[in-house]
Design a protein around this motif. Structure first.
Motif, mmCIF file in Angstrom:
data_model
loop_
_atom_site.group_PDB
_atom_site.id
_atom_site.type_symbol
_atom_site.label_atom_id
_atom_site.label_comp_id
_atom_site.label_asym_id
_atom_site.label_seq_id
_atom_site.Cartn_x
_atom_site.Cartn_y
_atom_site.Cartn_z
ATOM 1 N N ALA A 143 44.804 -129.014 -78.535
ATOM 2 C CA ALA A 143 43.476 -128.461 -78.244
ATOM 3 C C ALA A 143 43.559 -126.945 -78.106
ATOM 4 O O ALA A 143 42.690 -126.215 -78.587
ATOM 5 C CB ALA A 143 42.909 -129.087 -76.972
ATOM 6 N N SER A 144 44.602 -126.463 -77.449
ATOM 7 C CA SER A 144 44.792 -125.021 -77.305
ATOM 8 C C SER A 144 44.947 -124.355 -78.659
ATOM 9 O O SER A 144 44.338 -123.311 -78.933
ATOM 10 C CB SER A 144 46.022 -124.722 -76.438
ATOM 11 N N LEU A 145 45.758 -124.944 -79.533
ATOM 12 C CA LEU A 145 45.962 -124.384 -80.865
ATOM 13 C C LEU A 145 44.658 -124.346 -81.656
ATOM 14 O O LEU A 145 44.369 -123.364 -82.353
ATOM 15 C CB LEU A 145 47.010 -125.195 -81.628
ATOM 16 N N ALA A 146 43.889 -125.437 -81.556
ATOM 17 C CA ALA A 146 42.620 -125.498 -82.291
ATOM 18 C C ALA A 146 41.655 -124.427 -81.801
ATOM 19 O O ALA A 146 41.019 -123.728 -82.609
ATOM 20 C CB ALA A 146 42.002 -126.885 -82.141
ATOM 21 N N LEU A 147 41.536 -124.278 -80.493
ATOM 22 C CA LEU A 147 40.632 -123.278 -79.935
ATOM 23 C C LEU A 147 41.067 -121.867 -80.316
ATOM 24 O O LEU A 147 40.236 -121.013 -80.658
ATOM 25 C CB LEU A 147 40.564 -123.428 -78.418
ATOM 26 N N GLY A 154 37.606 -131.228 -78.392
ATOM 27 C CA GLY A 154 36.997 -132.119 -77.418
ATOM 28 C C GLY A 154 37.885 -133.294 -77.073
ATOM 29 O O GLY A 154 38.849 -133.605 -77.791
ATOM 30 N N ILE A 155 37.588 -133.926 -75.948
ATOM 31 C CA ILE A 155 38.294 -135.143 -75.521
ATOM 32 C C ILE A 155 37.271 -136.200 -75.116
ATOM 33 O O ILE A 155 36.244 -135.891 -74.504
ATOM 34 C CB ILE A 155 39.266 -134.883 -74.356
ATOM 35 N N PHE A 202 42.017 -122.473 -69.116
ATOM 36 C CA PHE A 202 42.148 -122.733 -70.548
ATOM 37 C C PHE A 202 43.267 -123.747 -70.766
ATOM 38 O O PHE A 202 44.289 -123.678 -70.085
ATOM 39 C CB PHE A 202 42.494 -121.421 -71.278
ATOM 40 N N PRO A 203 43.085 -124.729 -71.650
ATOM 41 C CA PRO A 203 41.973 -124.899 -72.578
ATOM 42 C C PRO A 203 40.834 -125.767 -72.062
ATOM 43 O O PRO A 203 39.823 -125.909 -72.743
ATOM 44 C CB PRO A 203 42.649 -125.582 -73.759
ATOM 45 N N GLY A 204 40.999 -126.354 -70.858
ATOM 46 C CA GLY A 204 39.996 -127.293 -70.360
ATOM 47 C C GLY A 204 38.592 -126.722 -70.340
ATOM 48 O O GLY A 204 37.644 -127.341 -70.840
ATOM 49 N N LYS A 205 38.421 -125.535 -69.791
ATOM 50 C CA LYS A 205 37.087 -124.960 -69.643
ATOM 51 C C LYS A 205 36.452 -124.591 -70.981
ATOM 52 O O LYS A 205 35.240 -124.357 -71.058
ATOM 53 C CB LYS A 205 37.137 -123.732 -68.740
ATOM 54 N N ASP A 206 37.267 -124.525 -72.049
ATOM 55 C CA ASP A 206 36.753 -124.169 -73.370
ATOM 56 C C ASP A 206 36.595 -125.366 -74.303
ATOM 57 O O ASP A 206 36.241 -125.193 -75.471
ATOM 58 C CB ASP A 206 37.669 -123.118 -74.001
ATOM 59 N N ASP A 276 25.915 -126.252 -76.811
ATOM 60 C CA ASP A 276 27.181 -125.639 -77.198
ATOM 61 C C ASP A 276 28.359 -126.370 -76.554
ATOM 62 O O ASP A 276 29.426 -126.489 -77.158
ATOM 63 C CB ASP A 276 27.216 -124.165 -76.773
ATOM 64 N N TYR A 277 28.138 -126.823 -75.320
ATOM 65 C CA TYR A 277 29.173 -127.539 -74.570
ATOM 66 C C TYR A 277 28.560 -128.809 -73.993
ATOM 67 O O TYR A 277 27.466 -128.770 -73.411
ATOM 68 C CB TYR A 277 29.723 -126.679 -73.434
#
Length: 521
Positions: A143-147, A154-155, A202-206, A276-277
């Motif tokens: 997820a971090s890499l994707a962001l 997403g999860i 990060f990355p949870g909040k994003d 958006d979220y």
């Protein structure tokens, strides 16, 4: 009598098609598979999107039982038709048999780690808060890499969003149980609980999509109800924080449009274009099993409902997305030896895979289905083909007592159905005849041979099925953490990104230039 009745009904009503045994039938099955194989073409496209399904505890026997449950022995599940597959070795850094926290870390972060820890490497021992804070011990998740690549992420889970599998995507913790501050012992104050990491770091909040259960760990003094009680296996937040409110404030302050939904009605009425979220929290603890959830407006969504909403939100990003989906109640049911519930949950996840396959294009979307570990479920004896997989297999050739097609090698007290019989020959141990019970009920505990607190995980390999760009990277027996590298390569993330490739090429070019210069000198 129940076995005979089942066979009669099967032969007359439901199993006539499945029970073909003529030569033409076998030839047709094999030729159809051969034609499929001959039409397989390798897809070398970059994966714009990646959807990774994790059937928690969905070992090969669970998949087989699901296949039989859905359509009989010759049936094929949606993902069993994917053109590429392999096997994954599931051992942990310190255990032969893993838990979900360490196995999810392997899948999502590319390293093996210790049982019951997540998002940290094997230098971090369980409960060692201080070691888990070291930057070098914290791997980077998919997820971090994707962001970081500009994609959305997403999860989705049927568990608490702070539970082991989803948490391994965004949290770094020396103990999977530290879902909120109330479960953290003295001396760990410098470490954030998992729920706070989801909302604040990060990355949870994003993450553009977060859906599952676990309200009790996010909001202090959450309200329990008869149809949504507290989950005392989980954590009840007590520090006064309302992390759902924090979530809304963070997104609004950053200029985004957040949507928070808590039931079917709100999810069904979601304004995708103005979202958006998306945060969906539908229960205090885990979501209900699919067969017992309230499908009305105030009820909980299915895993398919969540997947559909997630894809609609995530696909707005022109650069693509990464989505992890966990069917966690497969594992929950297996732990309690509820084989029928586990198989039904596996079938519900297959429906979600089908939906995702129909909503995406195999040309640009890598779709993967796998598991984090197995369970001790067995498929036993010699039951007649076409019979109900939850029914009696046959009578034991040892003591004449019936046994079911499905059973577990380990299980809780309810599954250990043995008793001592005294007769003129002394004492002997007998097993309860399962034909005395209704094995078709969702809450029937299938028998186990070894009594534990609950059914344990298994240590066997799990299958991985893939469709889409670079799906052929899954082709034999792989280490579980290989999945991280294969996805990264297929989607050109992290070390395999275009920028990284260019930098590597420039570095190599500079070496060549220097070498030529030295040679000329």
């Amino acid at each position: 009598m129940r076995l005979q009745t089942t066979l009669v009904l099967c032969a007359v009503v439901t199993c006539a098609r499945a029970l073909r045994t003529d030569q033409q039938y076998w030839s047709e099955l094999a030729e159809n598979e051969l034609n499929e194989a001959l039409q397989v073409k390798l897809n070398y496209n970059t994966a714009k999107n990646v959807i990774l399904f994790i059937g928690d505890g969905m070992g090969p026997n669970t998949v087989t039982a699901t296949r039989i449950y859905k359509g009989g022995e010759s049936h094929r599940l949606v993902y069993e038709k994917f053109p590429h597959m392999g096997l994954l070795k599931t051992y942990a850094a310190n255990k032969m048999v893993p838990d979900s926290a360490c196995s999810a870390t392997a899948l999502f972060s590319g390293i093996k780690t210790n049982k019951d820890t997540m998002g940290v490497d094997a230098t971090v021992q369980r409960y060692d808060c201080e070691a888990s804070l070291k930057p070098e011990a914290r791997p980077v998740s998919l997820a971090s890499l994707a962001l970081k690549a500009g994609k959305s992420a997403g999860i989705i889970t049927t568990m608490r969003v702070t539970h082991a599998t989803p948490a391994a995507m965004y949290a770094h913790s020396a103990e999977r149980g530290w879902e909120c501050e109330a479960k953290m012992p003295a001396g760990t104050e410098q470490c954030k609980d998992i729920a706070r990491q989801l909302i604040e770091d990060f990355p949870g909040k994003d993450l553009q999509v977060i859906m599952g259960g676990g309200m009790q760990g996010l909001v202090t003094n959450s309200t329990a109800a008869a149809d949504d009680p507290f989950d005392y296996w989980g954590c009840l937040r007590q520090d006064g924080r309302n992390l759902v409110r924090t979530y809304k404030e963070d997104k609004t302050n950053r200029g985004f449009k957040p949507s928070v939904v808590t039931n079917n009605k709100e999810l069904g009425e979601l304004d995708v274009e103005n979202t958006d979220y998306l945060l969906g929290v539908f229960a205090n603890g885990h979501l209900k099993y699919d067969h017992e959830r309230d499908t009305g407006p105030n009820g909980m969504p299915s895993i398919s409902d969540m997947v559909e909403a997630a894809i609609k939100v995530l696909r707005k990003n022109d650069k693509g997305y990464f989505l992890m989906v966990e069917g966690g109640n497969i594992d929950m049911a297996h732990h309690r030896s509820w084989a029928k519930r586990a198989i039904d949950e596996s079938a519900a996840m297959e429906a979600a895979v089908d939906l995702a396959a129909n909503m995406t294009d195999a040309e640009d979307t890598l779709l993967i289905v796998t598991s984090d570990h197995t369970h001790t479920l067995s498929i036993n004896g010699y039951p007649e083909r076409g019979t109900n997989v939850f029914d009696i297999a046959e009578a034991s050739s040892n003591d004449g007592i019936n046994y079911t097609t499905l059973s577990y090698s380990t299980g809780g007290p309810e599954t250990f159905q043995y008793y001592v019989v005294s007769d003129e020959n002394g004492h002997s141990v007998r097993r309860r005849d399962p034909s005395l019970d209704d094995t078709q009920q969702f809450d029937y505990h299938f028998q186990a041979g070894i009594r534990l607190k609950e059914n344990s995980h298994g240590g066997g390999d799990v299958a991985i099925y893939a469709r889409g760009p670079h799906a052929h990277l899954f082709h034999n027996v792989h280490e579980q953490h290989y999945v991280y590298y294969a996805i990264s390569y297929a989607a050109k993330l992290g070390a395999y990104s275009s920028a990284a490739s260019i930098n590597a090429s420039l570095h190599l070019l500079s070496i060549v230039i220097v070498a030529i210069s030295v040679f000329k000198l």
